[in-house]
Design an enzyme around this catalytic site. Structure first.
Site, PDB file in Angstrom:
ATOM      1  N   GLY A 114      -9.560   7.532   1.390  1.00  0.00           N
ATOM      2  CA  GLY A 114      -9.175   8.932   1.396  1.00  0.00           C
ATOM      3  C   GLY A 114     -10.287   9.907   1.090  1.00  0.00           C
TER       4      GLY A 114
ATOM      5  N   THR B 248      -1.681   2.726   3.815  1.00  0.00           N
ATOM      6  CA  THR B 248      -0.922   3.970   3.699  1.00  0.00           C
ATOM      7  C   THR B 248      -0.041   3.954   4.919  1.00  0.00           C
ATOM      8  OG1 THR B 248      -2.732   5.196   2.665  1.00  0.00           O
ATOM      9  CG2 THR B 248      -1.213   6.506   3.983  1.00  0.00           C
TER      10      THR B 248
ATOM     11  N   SER C  63       0.810  -1.222   0.000  1.00  0.00           N
ATOM     12  CA  SER C  63       0.000   0.000   0.000  1.00  0.00           C
ATOM     13  C   SER C  63       0.839   1.265   0.000  1.00  0.00           C
ATOM     14  CB  SER C  63      -0.910   0.008   1.232  1.00  0.00           C
ATOM     15  OG  SER C  63      -0.149   0.125   2.412  1.00  0.00           O
TER      16      SER C  63
ATOM     17  N   THR D 247      -5.256   6.996   7.726  1.00  0.00           N
ATOM     18  CA  THR D 247      -5.217   5.982   6.672  1.00  0.00           C
ATOM     19  C   THR D 247      -6.648   5.515   6.443  1.00  0.00           C
ATOM     20  OG1 THR D 247      -4.882   4.200   8.277  1.00  0.00           O
ATOM     21  CG2 THR D 247      -2.906   5.187   7.336  1.00  0.00           C
ATOM     22  N   GLY D 248      -6.862   4.834   5.335  1.00  0.00           N
ATOM     23  CA  GLY D 248      -8.214   4.368   5.020  1.00  0.00           C
ATOM     24  C   GLY D 248      -8.695   5.020   3.736  1.00  0.00           C
TER      25      GLY D 248
ATOM     26  N   ARG E 111      -6.326   9.456 -10.029  1.00  0.00           N
ATOM     27  CA  ARG E 111      -7.072   9.652  -8.767  1.00  0.00           C
ATOM     28  C   ARG E 111      -6.083  10.044  -7.666  1.00  0.00           C
ATOM     29  NH1 ARG E 111      -6.646   7.128  -3.393  1.00  0.00           N
ATOM     30  NH2 ARG E 111      -8.664   7.307  -2.399  1.00  0.00           N
ATOM     31  N   VAL E 112      -6.421  11.077  -6.938  1.00  0.00           N
ATOM     32  CA  VAL E 112      -5.600  11.513  -5.810  1.00  0.00           C
ATOM     33  C   VAL E 112      -6.430  11.350  -4.542  1.00  0.00           C
ATOM     34  CG1 VAL E 112      -4.457  13.496  -4.751  1.00  0.00           C
ATOM     35  CG2 VAL E 112      -4.246  13.105  -7.214  1.00  0.00           C
ATOM     36  N   GLY E 113      -5.841  10.724  -3.550  1.00  0.00           N
ATOM     37  CA  GLY E 113      -6.554  10.521  -2.292  1.00  0.00           C
ATOM     38  C   GLY E 113      -6.260  11.637  -1.306  1.00  0.00           C
ATOM     39  N   ASP E 114      -6.426  11.306  -0.044  1.00  0.00           N
ATOM     40  CA  ASP E 114      -6.232  12.311   1.012  1.00  0.00           C
ATOM     41  C   ASP E 114      -4.768  12.516   1.384  1.00  0.00           C
ATOM     42  OD1 ASP E 114      -6.225   9.643   1.973  1.00  0.00           O
ATOM     43  OD2 ASP E 114      -6.501  10.342   4.029  1.00  0.00           O
TER      44      ASP E 114
ATOM     45  N   THR F  91       1.736   6.969   0.374  1.00  0.00           N
ATOM     46  CA  THR F  91       0.849   5.872  -0.029  1.00  0.00           C
ATOM     47  C   THR F  91       0.922   5.611  -1.527  1.00  0.00           C
ATOM     48  OG1 THR F  91      -1.452   5.098   0.128  1.00  0.00           O
ATOM     49  CG2 THR F  91      -1.143   7.367  -0.531  1.00  0.00           C
TER      50      THR F  91
HETATM   51  N1  GLY Z   1      -5.777   7.007   2.359  1.00  0.00           N
HETATM   52  C1  GLY Z   1      -5.125   6.666   1.174  1.00  0.00           C
HETATM   53  C2  GLY Z   1      -5.915   6.890  -0.021  1.00  0.00           C
HETATM   54  O1  GLY Z   1      -7.136   6.870   0.035  1.00  0.00           O
HETATM   55  O2  GLY Z   1      -5.345   7.066  -1.079  1.00  0.00           O
END
Ligand code: GLY
Length: 349
Positions: free
Chosen positions: A254, A200, A81, A251-252, A228-231, A218
């Site tokens: 995003g 992450t 991850s 984590t989780g 795609r961009v996460g948090d 991550t």
């Molecule tokens: N928390 C990592 C993501 O959603 O990319």
């Protein structure tokens, strides 16, 4: 454009070169203070908190300590991850997101959708230190990393490629990819298909002067839509700190943290006097309540379809974590010893 080098070559030389670039942008250590250092991280971060506290004890900047800590996981092919060995996007390409924040200067930097660079958190520190910007993405982030001497690496391990190929060949019976022969399907591949990997690593460090630094890094959601961009690379969502208050990260899934500026929320909860445990639980409650207004994030029983976990440390060295559903873990070094603890969940199931 420089091409990624092959994996065999990488094993011999690029790991060392990638590690060498970790020092680019790091500060010289300063005399240590008299505070006990503390580091918290997601459950995959036991080695990260050990490293971070070791460096904090030597007088390294808390952000540099956090970056060195998470770099161990970024370079670990077994963590699927984060960094090298992370599961790829739907096209089979590993795209990394990372961000850092530095307490003493309230500085922050991040990179998103970065390909072929093993240590994106170290690149994020350079965005913070060597530009007037906070966030670089995609090709621009890659060119920036190259400009600072980061070597390019094929981040897709054979293991990650096999898992991705299995997903590709089994996701839609009506497409033109045929399912693999049953005898070729290892049990672990079926296990992977039961979940989306959203792991992450986040690491927050309180140093011997009471200064804070944090990093989140991550490979993001497995099989994500390219781009795609996460948090994780979004300051305030995947991490946040205020040197007068505390530091937090997540984590989780995003998207939930993007919709709630979650890490900012945890730190602001601490600012208004809540202990880290209550600050985290308040944020989880808020997310659980407002997310279910959207049917795509609501289960039939009225709870969220997703899980997130938080890790927080206050300026005074108190720390805590929490998650929506059971299973989350936190690595912690309290200045005496390091361990992994279970996180308290908001809901039992
Ligand atoms: N928390 C990592 C993501 O959603 O990319």
């Amino acid at each position: 454009m420089r091409r990624p080098i092959n994996r065999r070559y990488f094993i011999g030389t690029t790991a060392a070169a990638s590690l060498a670039t970790l020092a680019v942008g790091a500060s010289e250590p300063r005399p240590t203070g008299d505070r006990r250092p503390v580091a918290v991280a997601s459950g995959n971060g036991l080695r990260a908190v050990e490293k971070a506290v070791e460096l904090a004890r030597l007088g390294y900047d808390p952000l540099d300590a956090a970056i060195e800590g998470v770099a161990i996981v970024e370079a670990d092919p077994k963590d699927d991850s984060v960094g090298y060995g992370g599961l790829p996007n739907e096209d089979g390409v590993v795209e990394l997101d990372a961000a850092v924040m530095h307490g003493p200067t309230h500085g922050g930097g991040s990179v998103a959708s970065l390909r072929n660079i093993m240590h994106p958190a170290a690149v994020a520190r350079l965005v913070m230190n060597r530009t007037r910007h906070c966030l670089l993405v995609g090709e621009g982030a890659l060119r920036f990393a190259r400009a600072h001497g980061f070597p390019e690496v094929d981040l897709l391990t054979d293991h990650a490629r096999k898992v991705w190929l299995h997903w590709k060949e089994t996701r839609d019976p009506s497409d033109d990819w045929l399912p693999p022969p049953k005898e070729e399907v290892a049990a672990y591949l079926d296990d992977y298909m039961k979940r989306r990997v959203t792991g992450t690593i986040h690491c927050s460090v309180l140093d011997t002067h009471g200064d804070l630094g944090c990093a989140t890094t991550t490979s993001g959601l497995s099989w994500k839509i390219p781009g795609r961009v996460g948090d994780s690379p979004i300051l305030g969502a995947g991490l946040y700190l205020d040197n007068e208050v505390g530091s937090a990260g997540s984590t989780g899934v995003g998207e939930a943290n993007l919709l709630h500026c979650s890490s900012y929320l945890v730190v602001e909860n601490m600012r208004r006097g809540l202990a880290p445990k209550d600050a985290v639980m308040e944020a989880l409650k808020r997310i659980a309540q407002s997310s279910i207004r959207d049917p795509k994030r609501r289960r039939p029983d009225g709870k969220t379809t997703f899980n997130v976990s938080f890790y927080a440390v206050s300026k005074s060295g108190e720390f805590a974590g929490g998650c929506i559903y059971p299973g989350g873990k936190m690595a912690v070094h309290d200045g005496d010893s390091a361990r992994v603890v279970q996180l308290d969940p908001l809901f039992d199931s």
